[in-house]
Design an enzyme around this catalytic site. Structure first.
Site, PDB file in Angstrom:
ATOM      1  N   HIS A  83      15.581  11.738  25.351  1.00 31.87           N
ATOM      2  CA  HIS A  83      16.606  11.816  26.393  1.00 31.87           C
ATOM      3  C   HIS A  83      16.792  10.444  27.026  1.00 31.87           C
ATOM      4  O   HIS A  83      15.837   9.674  27.183  1.00 31.87           O
ATOM      5  CB  HIS A  83      16.219  12.853  27.452  1.00 31.87           C
TER       6      HIS A  83
ATOM      7  N   GLU B  78      24.301  12.670  22.978  1.00 28.61           N
ATOM      8  CA  GLU B  78      24.608  12.547  24.398  1.00 28.61           C
ATOM      9  C   GLU B  78      25.011  11.113  24.695  1.00 28.61           C
ATOM     10  O   GLU B  78      24.146  10.246  24.863  1.00 28.61           O
ATOM     11  CB  GLU B  78      23.383  12.887  25.241  1.00 28.61           C
TER      12      GLU B  78
END
Length: 171
Positions: free
Chosen positions: A14, A84
């Site tokens: 992430h 992302e």
């Protein structure tokens, strides 16, 4: 401990781990391998910064991140890719459906060329980055967007709209 609790999925890579804790592509790859070796399905997050998008190197950044994972992992059957774009996470900015599809298609092409055609067809590629009830319907209609990695919207009533859109279009 989380395995003992029955949890079967984990995230690696992430953007907050990369930016706040300095995790490198190699760190993410090693964590991905460790999680796979311990029986988890891994949502491996990849994506570019705003200046990388504006510089036209999104594909290069994603491929660099994927190459690191490939160097550590032979079996991709329990890897889900979560694209992302960092510039869209929690900013209210979202990649247009066209940009998201183009990038997802590039990821799928990379998988076909560097892992296998079978893996490319079987791997789920999720979109994350300010997904909400208003944009999920247009995003999910794209061929290579298999679902979403939802952040803040998962805490709002509109989360049901995201779930419904994903279920409706992918049945």
């Amino acid at each position: 401990m989380i395995k003992d609790m029955g949890i079967k999925y984990t995230l690696t890579g992430h953007s907050e781990r990369r930016t706040l804790f300095g995790e490198t592509d190699e760190d993410v790859a090693k964590k991905t391998k460790a999680a796979l070796d311990n029986g988890f399905t891994v949502l491996a997050c990849i994506g570019e910064l705003k200046e990388e998008r504006e510089g036209g190197i999104t594909k290069d950044v994603n491929e660099r991140q994927l190459n690191a994972i490939k160097a550590e992992c032979d079996d991709w059957s329990n890897i889900v890719i979560a694209y992302e774009p960092v510039w869209a996470i929690g900013t209210g900015l979202t990649a247009t459906p066209e940009i998201a599809q183009e990038t997802h298609a590039e990821i799928r092409e990379w998988l076909a060329k560097n892992v296998s055609e079978k893996v490319a067809g079987a791997t789920r590629i999720l979109y994350g980055g300010s997904v909400n009830g208003g944009n999920c319907g247009d995003l999910i209609k794209n061929k290579d967007i298999d679902g979403f990695l939802v952040g803040g919207a998962s805490l709002k009533p509109e989360f049901k709209d995201i779930i419904e859109a994903a279920n409706k279009d992918k049945q």
